[in-house]
Design an enzyme around this catalytic site. Sequence first.
Site, mmCIF file in Angstrom:
data_model
loop_
_atom_site.group_PDB
_atom_site.id
_atom_site.type_symbol
_atom_site.label_atom_id
_atom_site.label_comp_id
_atom_site.label_asym_id
_atom_site.label_seq_id
_atom_site.Cartn_x
_atom_site.Cartn_y
_atom_site.Cartn_z
ATOM 1 N N HIS A 116 3.499 3.992 -3.493
ATOM 2 C CA HIS A 116 3.914 5.297 -3.747
ATOM 3 C C HIS A 116 5.307 5.240 -4.747
ATOM 4 O O HIS A 116 5.379 6.147 -5.603
ATOM 5 C CB HIS A 116 4.186 6.173 -2.477
ATOM 6 C CG HIS A 116 2.996 6.615 -2.173
ATOM 7 N ND1 HIS A 116 1.855 7.688 -2.423
ATOM 8 C CD2 HIS A 116 2.261 6.392 -0.902
ATOM 9 C CE1 HIS A 116 0.977 7.831 -1.711
ATOM 10 N NE2 HIS A 116 1.198 6.975 -0.520
ATOM 11 N N SER A 151 4.113 11.172 9.113
ATOM 12 C CA SER A 151 3.830 11.055 7.634
ATOM 13 C C SER A 151 5.048 11.720 6.816
ATOM 14 O O SER A 151 5.415 11.466 5.769
ATOM 15 C CB SER A 151 2.594 11.674 7.118
ATOM 16 O OG SER A 151 1.714 11.238 7.841
ATOM 17 N N ARG A 187 0.899 -1.142 -0.018
ATOM 18 C CA ARG A 187 -0.049 0.130 -0.111
ATOM 19 C C ARG A 187 0.901 1.123 0.027
ATOM 20 O O ARG A 187 1.057 2.065 -0.943
ATOM 21 C CB ARG A 187 -0.993 -0.203 1.333
ATOM 22 C CG ARG A 187 -2.127 0.731 1.170
ATOM 23 C CD ARG A 187 -1.816 2.138 1.610
ATOM 24 N NE ARG A 187 -1.413 2.219 2.949
ATOM 25 C CZ ARG A 187 -0.964 3.208 3.761
ATOM 26 N NH1 ARG A 187 -0.764 4.373 2.889
ATOM 27 N NH2 ARG A 187 -0.583 3.282 4.894
ATOM 28 N N ASP A 188 1.745 1.184 1.323
ATOM 29 C CA ASP A 188 2.502 2.616 1.177
ATOM 30 C C ASP A 188 3.628 2.759 0.210
ATOM 31 O O ASP A 188 3.904 3.594 -0.491
ATOM 32 C CB ASP A 188 2.807 2.994 2.599
ATOM 33 C CG ASP A 188 3.012 4.399 2.995
ATOM 34 O OD1 ASP A 188 2.843 5.407 2.269
ATOM 35 O OD2 ASP A 188 3.629 4.646 4.110
ATOM 36 N N HIS A 197 3.795 4.883 12.972
ATOM 37 C CA HIS A 197 4.063 4.541 11.702
ATOM 38 C C HIS A 197 5.155 5.545 11.319
ATOM 39 O O HIS A 197 5.078 6.816 11.275
ATOM 40 C CB HIS A 197 2.772 4.701 10.718
ATOM 41 C CG HIS A 197 2.947 4.605 9.274
ATOM 42 N ND1 HIS A 197 2.511 3.492 8.247
ATOM 43 C CD2 HIS A 197 3.517 5.659 8.381
ATOM 44 C CE1 HIS A 197 2.815 3.802 7.265
ATOM 45 N NE2 HIS A 197 3.404 5.212 6.979
ATOM 46 N N HIS A 223 8.556 7.399 9.000
ATOM 47 C CA HIS A 223 9.327 7.702 7.538
ATOM 48 C C HIS A 223 10.705 7.905 8.030
ATOM 49 O O HIS A 223 10.855 8.302 9.008
ATOM 50 C CB HIS A 223 8.467 8.611 6.863
ATOM 51 C CG HIS A 223 7.252 7.866 6.071
ATOM 52 N ND1 HIS A 223 7.454 7.553 4.932
ATOM 53 C CD2 HIS A 223 5.941 7.952 6.700
ATOM 54 C CE1 HIS A 223 6.007 7.061 4.656
ATOM 55 N NE2 HIS A 223 5.329 7.297 5.786
#
Lengths: 335, 335
Positions: free
Chosen positions: A16, A166, A12-13, A193, A195
């Site tokens: 990108h 994010s 999913r992520d 979550h 990054h």
Amino acid sequence: MSAVLISDPTLRDGSHAVRHQLTEEQMRGYMLIADAAGIPIVEVGHGNGLGASSLQLGESLVSDPDMIRLAAATLRRAKIGIHVIPGVATLHDLKSALDLGVHVVRVASHCTEADITKKHIEYVRSMGREAYGVLMMSHMAPVEALVQEAAKMQSYGAQGVILMDSAGVYLPRDVTERVRALAAALEIPVGFHAHNNLGHAVANSVAAVDAGASILDGTIRGFGAGAGNAQLEVLVAVLDKLGYATHIDVEKLLDGANLAEQTIIAKVPTINSTSVVSGLAGVFSGFAQPVERLSRKYNVSPHRVFLELGRRKIVAGQEDIIIEVVHEIAASTAH
Amino acid sequence: MSAVLISDPTLRDGSHAVRHQLTEEQMRGYMLIADAAGIPIVEVGHGNGLGASSLQLGESLVSDPDMIRLAAATLRRAKIGIHVIPGVATLHDLKSALDLGVHVVRVASHCTEADITKKHIEYVRSMGREAYGVLMMSHMAPVEALVQEAAKMQSYGAQGVILMDSAGVYLPRDVTERVRALAAALEIPVGFHAHNNLGHAVANSVAAVDAGASILDGTIRGFGAGAGNAQLEVLVAVLDKLGYATHIDVEKLLDGANLAEQTIIAKVPTINSTSVVSGLAGVFSGFAQPVERLSRKYNVSPHRVFLELGRRKIVAGQEDIIIEVVHEIAASTAH
């Protein structure tokens, strides 16, 4: 041994990073890897969540319903998860997804807009499925506001709240402060979550569980836009070393990661200078590709674009503003 | 604002990643980048240190004296540093290096063998240059032993002691414990040199300065063997964000990193599964390439090779043992 629930948004992520062009064959291959290693939740769907495939956000090669069908036919042990932003996904999209066999729904909003998740969380719970709340771009709200928004999600029936970094802004001390506050205020589990813009995705994830979180997201080889996500196989190996129980087979996951690198990952994410600036500016990682593309096209400094986007506090869904800012900077430097 | 002295071994430790084949042109280009950004110390020389160019450790394309001459002719602000392992480098090599203009000498030993650094440290100090002690593979000794070895280096005249996490084993708590103990026991500055096998190179470096270290090493884009080193431009940006003074121009360094990526870095390091296993096993990062090459050649699992090397507590200079272990595993699985 404290248990940590791992959710894997590689498909999913990660999508990108390849502009949502993963094929069914690539996705099936990765699902088999994740399932064999014992990953508990595999997220599927467009990078921006259910129903996001569009001209503006990028069209998926494989539709959300087809991805869910594929997951239902392929996964034997892992639950199927989806990421849902109300407004992007309608209740009708959500109903179809549940009908196709989705087990876990992450209902996400910007960190100050938990209100919009109410209907979707309640609907998922009414259908007997698992619902979690997700606070995106969580660095844009003060800690007390995050606690209030998370408490709203809990009151709607969310079975956990996940903080998303994010933009990859946080350092461990930031994570510790926020997770501690949430864990103290909520009766449901807290998740994180990460990054990797500032090179701290794995360290921040560990800081999160040390501070009381019990749900973590990670993608294989860190697959994702820009600097990527927390690198799943590294994260699981480190959690294992620290004595956290993930119930994932580390050796199978490490071998699977080698295979995944060959089959789905065009380029393993690294931290380039744009990633760092986007992290310092607090801008959504998903914007790295359009910012770099447009900056090159109009011959402007991506650093300046990111800093200006940070000043304007741009959030996902406001891709138009990138073009606007690039045009303005190009015009201002043309003289 | 607490000050942190940055030393940049991109051209020294990084050269492991290209088997010591950087050209003069590549090195000159990077020296200009580092110098313009205000990097205080640029390390040069063979990846394994002064005098290491050899059939066994890999022959440098450009000799150590030529690299030092190049640095002396190119660097305007940065000091020239070298890494010296007594036994690999003779006092004669060291004298020549100082004659050519080296300012800073890092005299390194395995973490339990500080005794061997005495003559070299004393010689460097007697010549009026800066001498630091380096404890390599520092995870292989208990904290109390590290303190004793570091104290020896201090007694020889070292102006600081750098702990190397040569195998990328540490997590922040390990770094904090060791740096705190050293900082409390020594009267000279403590430094830290990270590797990224478990995804913690930048986080561990920050943990080190938080615990009292004031010298950090980092390489551009993490350039180095295996999973690479602490990514210099990320580290400097993060230190800047946290309020540590490095006196380095972050924007120039980020721009320079883009250029360096194009000119000297064949492949930006990423963490592959072998890196993780080597980190878990506590094996020197410099062994990643030979282990992968030999494992492929003899069709054995690099995981098994690393775990066995970890059990045998192999250290730099014992490259023969890799071949021995690969042969043994190949033989044991041939039946």
